[in-house]
Design a protein around this motif. Structure first.
Motif, PDB file in Angstrom:
ATOM      1  N   ALA A 181       0.820  -1.213   0.000  1.00 55.35           N
ATOM      2  CA  ALA A 181       0.000   0.000   0.000  1.00 55.35           C
ATOM      3  C   ALA A 181       0.852   1.261   0.000  1.00 55.35           C
ATOM      4  N   ASP A 182       2.032   1.203   0.612  1.00 52.70           N
ATOM      5  CA  ASP A 182       2.887   2.381   0.674  1.00 52.70           C
ATOM      6  C   ASP A 182       3.424   2.770  -0.703  1.00 52.70           C
ATOM      7  N   ARG A 183       3.410   1.823  -1.623  1.00 54.50           N
ATOM      8  CA  ARG A 183       3.966   2.066  -2.962  1.00 54.50           C
ATOM      9  C   ARG A 183       2.889   2.297  -4.013  1.00 54.50           C
ATOM     10  N   VAL A 184       1.760   1.589  -3.913  1.00 58.52           N
ATOM     11  CA  VAL A 184       0.749   1.671  -4.976  1.00 58.52           C
ATOM     12  C   VAL A 184      -0.635   2.066  -4.461  1.00 58.52           C
ATOM     13  N   GLY A 185      -0.736   2.393  -3.194  1.00 56.54           N
ATOM     14  CA  GLY A 185      -2.034   2.766  -2.647  1.00 56.54           C
ATOM     15  C   GLY A 185      -2.764   1.578  -2.058  1.00 56.54           C
ATOM     16  N   ALA A 186      -3.880   1.837  -1.420  1.00 52.29           N
ATOM     17  CA  ALA A 186      -4.622   0.803  -0.706  1.00 52.29           C
ATOM     18  C   ALA A 186      -5.167  -0.255  -1.657  1.00 52.29           C
ATOM     19  N   TYR A 187      -5.265  -1.481  -1.134  1.00 54.36           N
ATOM     20  CA  TYR A 187      -5.900  -2.574  -1.874  1.00 54.36           C
ATOM     21  C   TYR A 187      -7.390  -2.281  -1.955  1.00 54.36           C
ATOM     22  N   ARG A 188      -7.936  -2.384  -3.172  1.00 53.31           N
ATOM     23  CA  ARG A 188      -9.364  -2.118  -3.368  1.00 53.31           C
ATOM     24  C   ARG A 188     -10.019  -3.347  -3.986  1.00 53.31           C
ATOM     25  N   GLU A 189     -10.967  -3.902  -3.268  1.00 56.26           N
ATOM     26  CA  GLU A 189     -11.658  -5.098  -3.766  1.00 56.26           C
ATOM     27  C   GLU A 189     -12.297  -4.851  -5.127  1.00 56.26           C
ATOM     28  N   ASN A 190     -12.831  -3.646  -5.319  1.00 59.45           N
ATOM     29  CA  ASN A 190     -13.521  -3.344  -6.575  1.00 59.45           C
ATOM     30  C   ASN A 190     -12.612  -3.437  -7.790  1.00 59.45           C
ATOM     31  N   ASP A 191     -11.309  -3.224  -7.591  1.00 57.93           N
ATOM     32  CA  ASP A 191     -10.370  -3.324  -8.712  1.00 57.93           C
ATOM     33  C   ASP A 191     -10.321  -4.744  -9.272  1.00 57.93           C
ATOM     34  N   PHE A 192     -10.710  -5.720  -8.456  1.00 58.10           N
ATOM     35  CA  PHE A 192     -10.617  -7.128  -8.857  1.00 58.10           C
ATOM     36  C   PHE A 192     -11.983  -7.812  -8.803  1.00 58.10           C
ATOM     37  N   GLU A 193     -13.058  -7.027  -8.891  1.00 61.73           N
ATOM     38  CA  GLU A 193     -14.392  -7.601  -8.720  1.00 61.73           C
ATOM     39  C   GLU A 193     -14.655  -8.769  -9.665  1.00 61.73           C
ATOM     40  N   GLU A 194     -14.349  -8.609 -10.930  1.00 59.20           N
ATOM     41  CA  GLU A 194     -14.635  -9.689 -11.876  1.00 59.20           C
ATOM     42  C   GLU A 194     -13.809 -10.930 -11.591  1.00 59.20           C
ATOM     43  N   HIS A 195     -12.601 -10.743 -11.086  1.00 56.02           N
ATOM     44  CA  HIS A 195     -11.753 -11.886 -10.734  1.00 56.02           C
ATOM     45  C   HIS A 195     -12.325 -12.614  -9.519  1.00 56.02           C
ATOM     46  N   TYR A 196     -12.739 -11.852  -8.504  1.00 55.06           N
ATOM     47  CA  TYR A 196     -13.409 -12.465  -7.353  1.00 55.06           C
ATOM     48  C   TYR A 196     -14.637 -13.240  -7.811  1.00 55.06           C
ATOM     49  N   ARG A 197     -15.451 -12.598  -8.637  1.00 46.60           N
ATOM     50  CA  ARG A 197     -16.699 -13.236  -9.065  1.00 46.60           C
ATOM     51  C   ARG A 197     -16.438 -14.517  -9.856  1.00 46.60           C
ATOM     52  N   THR A 198     -15.395 -14.537 -10.645  1.00 52.99           N
ATOM     53  CA  THR A 198     -15.058 -15.750 -11.398  1.00 52.99           C
ATOM     54  C   THR A 198     -14.670 -16.877 -10.454  1.00 52.99           C
ATOM     55  N   VAL A 199     -13.858 -16.564  -9.449  1.00 53.64           N
ATOM     56  CA  VAL A 199     -13.499 -17.553  -8.432  1.00 53.64           C
ATOM     57  C   VAL A 199     -14.744 -18.042  -7.719  1.00 53.64           C
ATOM     58  N   PHE A 200     -15.594 -17.128  -7.286  1.00 52.83           N
ATOM     59  CA  PHE A 200     -16.793 -17.493  -6.526  1.00 52.83           C
ATOM     60  C   PHE A 200     -17.755 -18.334  -7.369  1.00 52.83           C
ATOM     61  N   ARG A 201     -17.925 -17.952  -8.610  1.00 47.21           N
ATOM     62  CA  ARG A 201     -18.831 -18.697  -9.494  1.00 47.21           C
ATOM     63  C   ARG A 201     -18.330 -20.125  -9.697  1.00 47.21           C
ATOM     64  N   THR A 202     -17.016 -20.255  -9.874  1.00 52.45           N
ATOM     65  CA  THR A 202     -16.421 -21.581 -10.053  1.00 52.45           C
ATOM     66  C   THR A 202     -16.576 -22.421  -8.789  1.00 52.45           C
ATOM     67  N   LEU A 203     -16.312 -21.821  -7.634  1.00 56.32           N
ATOM     68  CA  LEU A 203     -16.432 -22.535  -6.362  1.00 56.32           C
ATOM     69  C   LEU A 203     -17.876 -22.911  -6.080  1.00 56.32           C
ATOM     70  N   ALA A 204     -18.795 -21.986  -6.340  1.00 53.00           N
ATOM     71  CA  ALA A 204     -20.214 -22.257  -6.078  1.00 53.00           C
ATOM     72  C   ALA A 204     -20.706 -23.445  -6.889  1.00 53.00           C
ATOM     73  N   GLY A 205     -20.182 -23.581  -8.093  1.00 55.87           N
ATOM     74  CA  GLY A 205     -20.591 -24.690  -8.942  1.00 55.87           C
ATOM     75  C   GLY A 205     -20.185 -26.047  -8.409  1.00 55.87           C
ATOM     76  N   THR A 206     -19.250 -26.081  -7.458  1.00 55.05           N
ATOM     77  CA  THR A 206     -18.809 -27.345  -6.863  1.00 55.05           C
ATOM     78  C   THR A 206     -19.512 -27.648  -5.541  1.00 55.05           C
ATOM     79  N   GLY A 207     -20.294 -26.696  -5.032  1.00 56.37           N
ATOM     80  CA  GLY A 207     -21.010 -26.909  -3.779  1.00 56.37           C
ATOM     81  C   GLY A 207     -20.161 -26.779  -2.537  1.00 56.37           C
ATOM     82  N   ARG A 208     -18.957 -26.231  -2.667  1.00 60.23           N
ATOM     83  CA  ARG A 208     -18.071 -26.110  -1.509  1.00 60.23           C
ATOM     84  C   ARG A 208     -18.233 -24.756  -0.812  1.00 60.23           C
ATOM     85  N   ALA A 209     -17.613 -24.639   0.353  1.00 61.14           N
ATOM     86  CA  ALA A 209     -17.773 -23.441   1.183  1.00 61.14           C
ATOM     87  C   ALA A 209     -16.627 -22.464   0.978  1.00 61.14           C
TER      88      ALA A 209
END
Length: 275
Positions: A181-209
């Motif tokens: 964060a000291d070099r590039v600024g704070a981590y922002r979840e929104n910057d990676f929203e589509e990546h999170y959603r892809t992971v979540f969609r893939t995981l949800a399809g397997t029925g895992r937690a």
């Protein structure tokens, strides 16, 4: 408020945890907090490829000088001793399998050596220039942080697709712990929203937690809601504690976040929280 079970705890049986972090001390702390259960998910990591692993040809395992094999027999004996000492606390055996999609044969050999109630799937390293490199501050200093995180999420999708040994996906944004964060600024979840959603969609399809890890920077309500929106059915709480004092850490806040995102506890206090 009844706190949920802590499904991600480490003790002296993990290679990165002090010898003073005993199962007995951890159980005593869990009882003090009123937790219904703890799962001792000790680290299972590897320093070289096994014969049955799904290694990429030519890829070397990066330096892991502290990693040692899990003493399965000693660990399971300790579990049984604590179950006798703390009959009112449900104590689950388990492992945190590092890169199980790559070390598939090696992980299978550990699981065949004993009975494990809970298996977490974790990604602590990604391929970089022909080596499986651990996620560290040094790695972030040497590479573009946004690119590293995007590559991490892409490999996490591969982990979910190629490994079926785990029931809970641990700390889905592990690199966030080392974000510069000291070099590039704070981590922002929104910057990676589509990546999170892809992971979540893939995981949800397997029925895992999906794990809500309270050692990592806590997920926002929006992030957990993305999991809900992508079809995620269950949430697991994990402190990722490496010291007894950290068991159940920040679970009160995590519960508020998870409830605000739409998940609820069930009748069984030992179960995952569900939609």
């Amino acid at each position: 408020m009844m706190l949920p079970s802590d499904n991600h705890v480490h003790t002296r049986w993990s290679w990165d945890t002090a010898g003073t972090s005993t199962m007995e001390a951890t159980c005593r702390r869990a009882v003090e907090l009123g937790l219904p259960a703890v799962a001792f998910t000790e680290h299972v990591d590897f320093t070289e490829w096994g014969d049955d692993d799904a290694a990429t040809p030519g890829m070397a395992v990066g330096d892991r000088p502290r990693v040692v094999p899990l003493d399965v027999d000693g660990y399971l004996a300790d579990i049984e001793g604590c179950r006798e000492m703390f009959p009112d606390l449900r104590i689950l055996s388990g492992i945190e399998a590092g890169e199980p999609h790559r070390f598939s044969g090696s992980v299978a050999a550990v699981l065949a050596a004993g009975r494990f109630d809970r298996v977490l799937g974790s990604l602590h390293g990604i391929p970089v220039a022909g080596r499986l490199e651990g996620i560290t501050r040094r790695l972030f200093a040497e590479h573009d942080p946004h690119d590293l995180v995007r590559r991490y999420f892409a490999d996490m999708v591969t982990l979910i697709e190629r490994s079926d040994v785990f029931t809970v996906l641990a700390h889905c944004d592990y690199p966030r712990r080392y974000w510069p964060a000291d070099r590039v600024g704070a981590y922002r979840e929104n910057d990676f929203e589509e990546h999170y959603r892809t992971v979540f969609r893939t995981l949800a399809g397997t029925g895992r937690a999906l794990e809500i890890n309270t050692k990592s920077p806590l997920a926002s309500v929006d992030l957990v809601r993305w999991w809900w929106q992508e079809g995620g059915g269950a949430v697991s709480f994990g402190s990722d504690a490496h010291q007894p004092a950290h068991v159940g850490n920040r679970f009160d806040v995590a519960v508020d976040i998870v409830e605000a995102a739409g998940f609820r506890s069930g009748r069984d206090p030992f179960d995952f929280w569900r939609r």
